[in-house]
Design a protein around this motif. Structure first.
Motif, PDB file in Angstrom:
ATOM      1  N   ALA A 121      -6.125  13.002   5.930  1.00 47.82           N
ATOM      2  CA  ALA A 121      -5.316  11.806   5.713  1.00 47.82           C
ATOM      3  C   ALA A 121      -5.081  11.116   7.056  1.00 47.82           C
ATOM      4  CB  ALA A 121      -3.980  12.174   5.066  1.00 47.82           C
ATOM      5  N   THR A 141       0.841  -1.197   0.000  1.00 48.56           N
ATOM      6  CA  THR A 141       0.000   0.000   0.000  1.00 48.56           C
ATOM      7  C   THR A 141       0.872   1.241   0.000  1.00 48.56           C
ATOM      8  OG1 THR A 141      -1.686  -1.189   1.275  1.00 48.56           O
ATOM      9  CG2 THR A 141      -1.849   1.216   1.206  1.00 48.56           C
ATOM     10  N   GLU A 154      -1.590   7.976   5.537  1.00 48.47           N
ATOM     11  CA  GLU A 154      -2.219   7.530   4.297  1.00 48.47           C
ATOM     12  C   GLU A 154      -1.722   8.384   3.128  1.00 48.47           C
ATOM     13  OE1 GLU A 154      -6.730   7.666   2.343  1.00 48.47           O
ATOM     14  OE2 GLU A 154      -6.331   8.391   4.387  1.00 48.47           O
ATOM     15  N   GLN A 195       2.232   4.636   1.122  1.00 46.39           N
ATOM     16  CA  GLN A 195       2.187   5.326   2.395  1.00 46.39           C
ATOM     17  C   GLN A 195       3.086   6.560   2.329  1.00 46.39           C
ATOM     18  OE1 GLN A 195       0.515   4.098   5.531  1.00 46.39           O
ATOM     19  NE2 GLN A 195      -0.579   3.044   3.898  1.00 46.39           N
ATOM     20  N   SER A 221       2.709  13.252  -0.379  1.00 50.15           N
ATOM     21  CA  SER A 221       1.639  12.883   0.480  1.00 50.15           C
ATOM     22  C   SER A 221       1.161  13.932   1.351  1.00 50.15           C
ATOM     23  CB  SER A 221       2.101  11.771   1.327  1.00 50.15           C
ATOM     24  OG  SER A 221       1.384  11.678   2.425  1.00 50.15           O
TER      25      SER A 221
END
Length: 528
Positions: free
Chosen positions: A115, A80, A137, A82, A434
């Protein structure tokens, strides 16, 4: 007793994580870059030890987004994507803060607007010490300013208006949940693949359990904060209004972006919040002559008053009546515009014989004719025209019109008359740095207070033209290759000079079509 670095201490001298000044300093960005190249060595947790970090396409090493308090790497953990956030200062945040925030987001139903984040204690080994990190996230989207620039390039006014409505909805939910981000700005708002804005970077955030605690050292981006910001539940009201007004103004006239955006704001900057509010940003917004924009601009002017502090959420602020002095300012602006229009009309009208001065009419005699009132009907930007001045009264004793409350816009707003309707562009396929976008939000804090000037607009226009030229260049190369075959076949008959002139035809044709396309996309300048 644990000591914390004071806010006045220079940010380039980080203190250690322990209880004394002699404790080791936090690692630098370069230290973290070297460390994450061997995740199997620096991480203890099995999923982190097997993580794969994104690398720079040319350098071949992980390159993070850097800010004043942390660096952020994109990594694939357990299959996933990250965001791994490592601190470079001891006063950035604590485990207790992030644990409380994550719990609050879940309990108050904010997981779709922020997030998700998790504090990992003693996560990474750097310089012989273990340091914490925040695992977040990864939001597949783009920072707000980059997303807005794409919409401006496409002249997608409907999508800009929809984004403004989505932004107001997000603020309504967050403030109703008693959550304040503390650093709302273009770098801490990511727009995901569905067009939904989401918030990242919570080092300055406030929730109800933090009531009475000392504020964090981070004070928010200088181009989005008022002079007297108070850390607490309503500190997002001012920057929320700045972003909302900017998005709506761009939806009315996207060409403002080139003149007002300097890479560290949307439309407004630090100096625009200082009186007398006569900067280029205010001038261009006033020229839109849009009642809703005028009311929002008057509200922002009121919030720039030296003694103003946020005491409610954005919705309540927009529903409240405007202060009397903002109505006077709006009336004065409208009167100036009306006087200029009347003077222009008078200059083009033949002179007429003078008429005897009429007697002062009553309030009911306002329909024109020989007894028409000498007081002009002055339009205002707050909803109603002011009454004529009473005899002997000074300007500050005049009464202003009532101010209708602002209602939230529809999720999709129609474009202005005469503007072709365009559908929103397809969402980008790739992700963006992110959740924190740590670097984008902090550059403005150390920058000067000078706002954007003509050079910023020219630089962005030149950059856009170069990007478009880069897209047209492959077409020109292919055309040249095809044409070269024809020229080679015809060169014996045409001669060397004739073949060279013949070869220039496709180049000139491509450049001509590119110029026409660029002119059509840019359209006529607005706001004049």
């Amino acid at each position: 007793m644990t000591t914390r670095r004071s806010a006045s201490r220079p940010p380039d001298r980080p203190a250690g994580p322990a209880s004394t000044r002699e404790s080791p300093a936090y690692p630098s960005a370069e230290d973290y870059i070297r460390a994450v190249q061997r995740p199997d060595v620096v991480f203890d947790r099995p999923d982190l030890a097997a993580a794969t970090f994104d690398t720079h396409p040319m350098l071949g090493i992980p390159v993070p987004a850097s800010g004043s308090t942390a660096v952020v790497f994109r990594a694939t953990v357990g299959g996933t994507p990250q965001a791994l956030r490592f601190f470079t200062r001891d006063d950035a945040s604590t485990q207790q803060r992030y644990t409380a925030l994550n719990t609050w987001f879940t309990e108050r139903g904010l997981t779709g607007d922020v997030a998700a984040c998790q504090w990992v204690e003693r996560a990474i080994l750097v310089n012989g010490q273990r340091w914490p990190m925040v695992q977040m996230e990864w939001v597949a989207g783009r920072p707000l300013d980059q997303h807005v620039e794409d919409l401006v390039d496409d002249d997608n006014r409907d999508a800009l208006a929809t984004l403004a409505g989505a932004w107001r909805d997000l603020l309504r939910r967050a403030q109703a949940a008693r959550f304040a981000h503390g650093d709302l700005q273009h770098g801490n708002v990511l727009v995901d693949d569905t067009g939904r804005p989401r918030l990242v970077d919570f080092d300055s955030s406030w929730i109800a359990p933090f009531e009475g605690l000392p504020p964090p050292s981070e004070g928010g981006h200088r181009n989005y904060q008022p002079e007297n910001r108070v850390w607490g539940p309503w500190m997002d009201t001012f920057p929320g209004l700045v972003i909302y007004l900017s998005l709506l103004a761009l939806a009315r006239e996207p060409t403002q972006w080139d003149q007002l955006n300097d890479g560290e704001n949307l439309l407004f900057g630090r100096r625009d919040y200082q009186p007398p509010h006569q900067t280029q940003a205010w001038t261009r917004v006033d020229r839109l002559h849009d009642p809703e924009i005028d009311r929002l601009a008057a509200r922002l002017r009121a919030c720039c008053a030296p003694d103003w502090t946020a005491s409610t959420d954005l919705e309540a602020l927009l529903q409240a009546p405007l202060p009397w002095w903002t109505r006077t300012t709006a009336t004065t602006t409208a009167t100036t515009a009306t006087s200029a229009t009347s003077a222009a009309s008078a200059a083009s009208t033949p002179p007429v014989p003078p008429a005897p001065a009429p007697a002062r009419p009553s309030r009911l005699d306002q329909t024109g004719g020989a007894n028409a009132s000498p007081w002009p009907d002055v339009p205002t930007t707050v909803g109603a025209s002011p009454a004529p001045p009473q005899p002997g009264a000074t300007w500050w004793q005049q009464t202003g019109g009532s101010t209708p409350p602002l209602s939230p816009p529809a999720r999709t707003q129609a474009a202005p008359a005469g503007t072709p309707t365009a559908s929103p562009p397809a969402p980008p396929a790739g992700g963006s740095p992110s959740a924190t976008r740590a670097g984008r939000g902090n550059r403005g804090r150390s920058a000067g207070a000078a706002g954007p000037g003509p050079a910023a607009g020219r630089g962005r226009s030149a950059g856009r033209a170069l990007r478009a030229l880069g897209r047209a260049l492959p077409v020109a190369v292919v055309a040249m290759a095809v044409w070269a075959v024809l020229v080679g076949a015809l060169s014996p008959a045409l001669g060397l000079a004739g073949a060279a002139a013949f070869a220039l035809v496709p180049v000139l044709l491509v450049l001509f079509l590119f110029a026409i396309r660029a002119r059509r996309r840019r359209g006529p300048p607005g706001g004049t």
